[in-house]
Design an enzyme around this catalytic site. Structure first.
Site, PDB file in Angstrom:
ATOM      1  N   ASP A 120     -17.143   7.640  -2.298  1.00  0.00           N
ATOM      2  CA  ASP A 120     -15.943   8.390  -1.820  1.00  0.00           C
ATOM      3  C   ASP A 120     -15.235   9.874  -0.963  1.00  0.00           C
ATOM      4  OD1 ASP A 120     -13.477   7.366  -0.599  1.00  0.00           O
ATOM      5  OD2 ASP A 120     -11.909   7.084  -2.666  1.00  0.00           O
ATOM      6  N   HIS A 159      -6.861   1.082  -6.886  1.00  0.00           N
ATOM      7  CA  HIS A 159      -7.088   0.499  -6.446  1.00  0.00           C
ATOM      8  C   HIS A 159      -7.884  -0.857  -6.200  1.00  0.00           C
ATOM      9  CE1 HIS A 159      -7.684  -0.561  -1.417  1.00  0.00           C
ATOM     10  NE2 HIS A 159      -8.349   0.530  -1.818  1.00  0.00           N
ATOM     11  N   ARG A 207       1.015  -0.943  -0.288  1.00  0.00           N
ATOM     12  CA  ARG A 207      -0.035   0.041  -0.186  1.00  0.00           C
ATOM     13  C   ARG A 207       1.101   1.336   0.013  1.00  0.00           C
ATOM     14  NH1 ARG A 207      -5.529   1.156   1.892  1.00  0.00           N
ATOM     15  NH2 ARG A 207      -5.485   3.241   2.865  1.00  0.00           N
ATOM     16  N   ARG A 219     -13.645  -7.945   1.536  1.00  0.00           N
ATOM     17  CA  ARG A 219     -12.216  -7.148   1.476  1.00  0.00           C
ATOM     18  C   ARG A 219     -11.369  -8.443   1.920  1.00  0.00           C
ATOM     19  NH1 ARG A 219     -10.177  -2.359   1.534  1.00  0.00           N
ATOM     20  NH2 ARG A 219      -7.935  -3.282   0.707  1.00  0.00           N
ATOM     21  N   GLN A 258      -9.883  -3.061  -4.245  1.00  0.00           N
ATOM     22  CA  GLN A 258     -11.657  -2.890  -3.290  1.00  0.00           C
ATOM     23  C   GLN A 258     -11.824  -2.847  -4.704  1.00  0.00           C
ATOM     24  OE1 GLN A 258     -12.272  -0.787  -0.373  1.00  0.00           O
ATOM     25  NE2 GLN A 258     -14.140  -1.673  -0.624  1.00  0.00           N
TER      26      GLN A 258
END
Length: 307
Positions: free
Chosen positions: A224, A128, A101, A292, A131
């Site tokens: 988001d 990402h 990350r 996730r 996700q």
């Protein structure tokens, strides 16, 4: 050949479907795949703080029979005293996979260029993709099929989430829309890549500046945070810029009556989303967060099987 997952279109449509099928099975049967039995280790680097990514990869690695090695900023010489390439070569002798990350996507590409074990992008400034796998799994659970569904991402689409929604949802054969102010749409090259993929899968890519127009008739509405890590100094300006893109009950009413709401979290109620939406009956954000674990377990198991 070692397979990596750095951006959403590193999986073909058929491969993405395989991973999602495996994710659904692993949710039903959490310990049915144990490719890390031994235990084998997975190196998990964090240049950015995290809750869901940290816990989901650590828990997922353990459930696959492995041992997560969490590396926080300053705890390794990655990219500082030792090059990314050299680190990749060393870790490939020690671990089964590398999860990172980070900020600069080019670092992940350099890591993958020298690693002989799978490298997984758990977030970069450009993408990402993990996700998006969890989001697709959540939508499948709620809607059955992905192909042909309309999903609208509202707010700041000039970021990693905007890029990944275009690529990942186009790969799934969905009609992906983004609705954001002028200057806050995805990069032109990502739009072009997503449209090329959509032409092959039967999906489509559309850009809007009017949030109501973008959401109208959607099966899925997504937003988001408006203020990502590193943008704190811009908070007041960004809140003003995106105020019209807040997901409210009124905006949700433009979508289909059975539309679902997604948010990758953390969420800031009263900014990008109203409490009545994220805490209401159309919200599936807690399933999305749980998924996730399952999606990333499936991804790791699938990548390891390719080698």
């Amino acid at each position: 050949m070692t397979r990596h997952f750095l951006r959403d279109d590193d999986l073909s449509p058929a491969e993405q479907s395989e991973v999602l099928e495996l994710a659904a099975r692993l949710k039903r049967e959490p310990f049915s795949e144990r490719p890390l039995e031994g235990p084998r280790s997975v190196a998990i680097f964090f240049d950015k703080t995290s809750t869901r990514t940290r816990f989901s990869f650590a828990a997922g690695t353990a459930e696959l029979g492995g041992q997560p090695i969490i590396v926080n900023p300053g705890e390794a010489q990655l990219g500082a005293k030792e090059s990314i390439s050299d680190t990749a070569k060393v870790l490939s002798r020690m671990v089964a996979a590398i999860v990172w990350r980070t900020y600069d996507h080019a670092g992940l590409e350099e890591m993958a260029g020298s690693a002989t074990v799978p490298v997984i992008n758990s977030l970069s400034d450009d993408f990402h993709p993990c996700q998006i796998l969890a989001d697709l799994q959540t939508i499948r659970e709620q809607k059955g099929e992905l192909k042909g569904l309309v999903a609208t991402y509202v707010g700041d689409a000039a970021n990693n989430m905007g890029h990944s929604y275009l690529l990942g949802f186009a790969t799934a054969g969905m009609h992906i829309r983004v609705a954001g102010p002028e200057g806050y749409h995805p990069r032109a090259d990502i739009i072009e890549d997503a449209r090329r993929i959509a032409a092959e899968t039967g999906g489509s890519v559309e850009l809007f500046t009017d949030p109501a127009e973008g959401v109208r008739g959607a099966d899925v509405v997504i937003t988001d945070t408006w203020v990502s890590m590193g943008q704190e100094a811009e908070k007041a300006a960004r809140i003003s810029t995106f105020a019209a893109y807040r997901v409210t009950p009124e905006l949700m009413s433009e979508a289909k009556p059975d539309a679902i709401f997604l948010h990758c979290l953390p969420a800031y109620r009263e900014y990008e989303v109203a409490p009545e939406v994220i805490d209401g009956p159309q919200s599936v954000v807690w399933d999305e967060a749980e998924n996730r674990v399952h999606a990333q377990k499936a991804l790791m198991a699938w990548l390891l099987a390719q080698g």
